[in-house]
Scaffold this active site. Structure first.
Site, PDB file in Angstrom:
ATOM      1  N   PRO A   2      41.619  44.892  46.753  1.00 55.14           N
ATOM      2  CA  PRO A   2      42.577  43.790  46.792  1.00 55.14           C
ATOM      3  C   PRO A   2      41.896  42.458  47.036  1.00 55.14           C
ATOM      4  O   PRO A   2      41.106  42.323  47.971  1.00 55.14           O
ATOM      5  CB  PRO A   2      43.472  44.150  47.967  1.00 55.14           C
ATOM      6  CG  PRO A   2      42.862  45.330  48.627  1.00 55.14           C
ATOM      7  CD  PRO A   2      41.546  45.593  48.029  1.00 55.14           C
ATOM      8  N   GLU A   3      42.181  41.510  46.196  1.00 52.00           N
ATOM      9  CA  GLU A   3      41.723  40.137  46.395  1.00 52.00           C
ATOM     10  C   GLU A   3      42.964  39.314  46.757  1.00 52.00           C
ATOM     11  O   GLU A   3      44.024  39.876  47.009  1.00 52.00           O
ATOM     12  CB  GLU A   3      41.021  39.631  45.128  1.00 52.00           C
ATOM     13  CG  GLU A   3      39.893  40.571  44.715  1.00 52.00           C
ATOM     14  CD  GLU A   3      39.149  40.138  43.454  1.00 52.00           C
ATOM     15  OE1 GLU A   3      38.991  38.943  43.241  1.00 52.00           O
ATOM     16  OE2 GLU A   3      38.745  41.034  42.680  1.00 52.00           O
ATOM     17  N   LYS A  61      41.612  37.046  52.071  1.00 48.37           N
ATOM     18  CA  LYS A  61      42.024  38.444  51.967  1.00 48.37           C
ATOM     19  C   LYS A  61      42.468  39.018  53.305  1.00 48.37           C
ATOM     20  O   LYS A  61      42.763  40.203  53.403  1.00 48.37           O
ATOM     21  CB  LYS A  61      40.875  39.280  51.389  1.00 48.37           C
ATOM     22  CG  LYS A  61      40.354  38.757  50.056  1.00 48.37           C
ATOM     23  CD  LYS A  61      39.080  39.458  49.638  1.00 48.37           C
ATOM     24  CE  LYS A  61      38.357  38.660  48.556  1.00 48.37           C
ATOM     25  NZ  LYS A  61      37.016  39.201  48.288  1.00 48.37           N
ATOM     26  N   HIS A 103      45.733  59.963  52.438  1.00 48.82           N
ATOM     27  CA  HIS A 103      44.807  59.115  53.185  1.00 48.82           C
ATOM     28  C   HIS A 103      45.528  58.232  54.201  1.00 48.82           C
ATOM     29  O   HIS A 103      45.079  57.125  54.496  1.00 48.82           O
ATOM     30  CB  HIS A 103      43.984  58.261  52.225  1.00 48.82           C
ATOM     31  CG  HIS A 103      43.202  59.087  51.246  1.00 48.82           C
ATOM     32  ND1 HIS A 103      42.156  59.897  51.640  1.00 48.82           N
ATOM     33  CD2 HIS A 103      43.333  59.271  49.913  1.00 48.82           C
ATOM     34  CE1 HIS A 103      41.661  60.529  50.576  1.00 48.82           C
ATOM     35  NE2 HIS A 103      42.373  60.173  49.515  1.00 48.82           N
ATOM     36  N   ARG A 167      24.658  24.658  48.526  1.00 48.64           N
ATOM     37  CA  ARG A 167      24.093  26.002  48.631  1.00 48.64           C
ATOM     38  C   ARG A 167      22.865  26.122  47.732  1.00 48.64           C
ATOM     39  O   ARG A 167      22.676  25.347  46.801  1.00 48.64           O
ATOM     40  CB  ARG A 167      25.134  27.063  48.210  1.00 48.64           C
ATOM     41  CG  ARG A 167      26.430  26.977  48.985  1.00 48.64           C
ATOM     42  CD  ARG A 167      26.235  27.271  50.455  1.00 48.64           C
ATOM     43  NE  ARG A 167      25.787  28.636  50.668  1.00 48.64           N
ATOM     44  CZ  ARG A 167      26.593  29.676  50.757  1.00 48.64           C
ATOM     45  NH1 ARG A 167      27.888  29.524  50.665  1.00 48.64           N
ATOM     46  NH2 ARG A 167      26.106  30.876  50.954  1.00 48.64           N
ATOM     47  N   ARG A 277      27.430  45.964  41.825  1.00 46.97           N
ATOM     48  CA  ARG A 277      28.658  46.106  41.044  1.00 46.97           C
ATOM     49  C   ARG A 277      28.357  45.652  39.632  1.00 46.97           C
ATOM     50  O   ARG A 277      27.307  45.919  39.104  1.00 46.97           O
ATOM     51  CB  ARG A 277      29.784  45.270  41.651  1.00 46.97           C
ATOM     52  CG  ARG A 277      30.302  45.817  42.929  1.00 46.97           C
ATOM     53  CD  ARG A 277      31.642  45.203  43.249  1.00 46.97           C
ATOM     54  NE  ARG A 277      32.028  45.564  44.598  1.00 46.97           N
ATOM     55  CZ  ARG A 277      31.536  44.974  45.667  1.00 46.97           C
ATOM     56  NH1 ARG A 277      30.708  43.965  45.538  1.00 46.97           N
ATOM     57  NH2 ARG A 277      31.895  45.368  46.858  1.00 46.97           N
TER      58      ARG A 277
END
Length: 294
Positions: A2-3, A61, A103, A167, A277
């Site tokens: 989930p984002e 999130k 779960h 950055r 990923r």
DNA sequence: ATAAGTACCTGCTGGC
DNA sequence: TGCCAGCAGGTACTTA
């Protein structure tokens, strides 16, 4: 999994189904889901039982429910039930008689004996904690370092562009770092970069201000559209509080679309390994940056 | 101080 | 058919 859009769908569902309800009891069936809770399952139960669920809030999130007392009417908040869904977490509102999910990790029952709140999480990267809140905005302590997200009315886009340019890393790495801009994960990073026609390995230091603005606008747009579609679900791992899937996966331009035509130019979408990923991009719309001096 | 690498989980899919 | 590698929406901790 989930984002931001998926978490916001869950936030709205909780606001609809649990506000004003008083917690009766808490049952933890997997210790890992409360590993961030000082005092573990016992303390979670003690801090939650008897409290009334007030406003449901979100940043990036992270999702939390402010905790109040039955008699108060919205004074100072000092604690919140904080949730992070990790890769596979779900918060479900279910009738008590409904069979437990395979779960199921945490069950919260209410005084009204209405539907219970269940935290279900296959991979156990997510979890629930009761934490103190801090600062003028009453943020849960673990959320204090998270940046505002592009759907936050107080989001400072110019400040975020400046932060990106300061950055010394690649653009996608910077987007996935939740401290500058939050809410963006692997899907929406790739979709935002595609919309803004920027390559995921573009050095942040070479980003122009207009490019940076374009990227953040794209991120806000794509996540806003995904939210309107109920979020992205590839499978049953992402669902809203009623267990229903969103359908934004049909609108994805590049994510998961390897070898399929770019919706803008028709070039086959490429995939490459990235940070354990994958990254998906259009090699025509998003050419790899040429090495240049900063 | 910042950036990159690694660990933490379960389950599914595809290749051999 | 079975086995195993690879992959999945994320964060936090450690290391350089």
């Amino acid at each position: 999994m989930p984002e931001l859009p998926e978490v916001e769908v869950v936030r709205r569902g909780l606001a609809e189904h649990v506000l004003g309800r008083r917690v009766k009891s808490v049952e933890v069936t997997h210790p890992r889901s409360v590993r961030r809770q000082a005092g573990g399952a016992v303390e979670l139960g003690e801090r939650l039982s008897g409290r009334v669920l007030r406003a449901v809030r979100r940043r990036g999130k992270y999702l939390w429910v402010e905790l109040g007392e039955p008699e108060d009417s919205g004074g100072e908040v000092e604690a919140a039930l904080l949730a992070h869904l990790g890769m596979s977490g779900q918060l479900l509102v279910q009738p008590a008689e409904r069979l437990d999910e395979k779960h199921l990790r945490i069950r919260i029952r209410f005084d009204d004996d209405g539907p219970e709140l269940r935290f279900v999480d296959q991979r156990t990267f997510g979890g629930l904690t009761v934490t103190d809140v801090t600062g003028p905005e009453a943020l849960p302590v673990p959320v204090a370092h998270i940046g505002r997200d592009p759907l936050d009315p107080a989001f400072d886009a110019e400040g975020a562009v400046g932060g990106l340019r300061r950055r010394r890393t690649g653009l996608k790495r910077a987007l996935l770092d939740q401290t500058l801009v939050s809410g963006i994960g692997n899907i929406y990073a790739d979709e935002s970069l595609w919309r803004a026609k920027l390559h995921y390995e573009r050095p942040t230091a070479t980003l122009t201000r207009p490019e940076g603005r374009r990227l953040l606008v794209a991120a806000g747009e794509v996540m806003g559209e995904a939210l309107a579609a109920g979020g992205t679900s590839f499978d049953a791992l992402y669902v809203d509080v009623n267990g229903d899937s969103g359908y934004f996966d049909r609108a994805l331009a590049v994510y998961g679309q390897e070898d399929r035509p770019c919706p803008r130019c028709g070039t086959p979408v490429r995939r490459a390994p990235f940070m354990n990923r994958s990254s998906f991009w259009c090699p025509t719309c998003q050419p790899r940056p040429r090495r240049r001096h900063v």
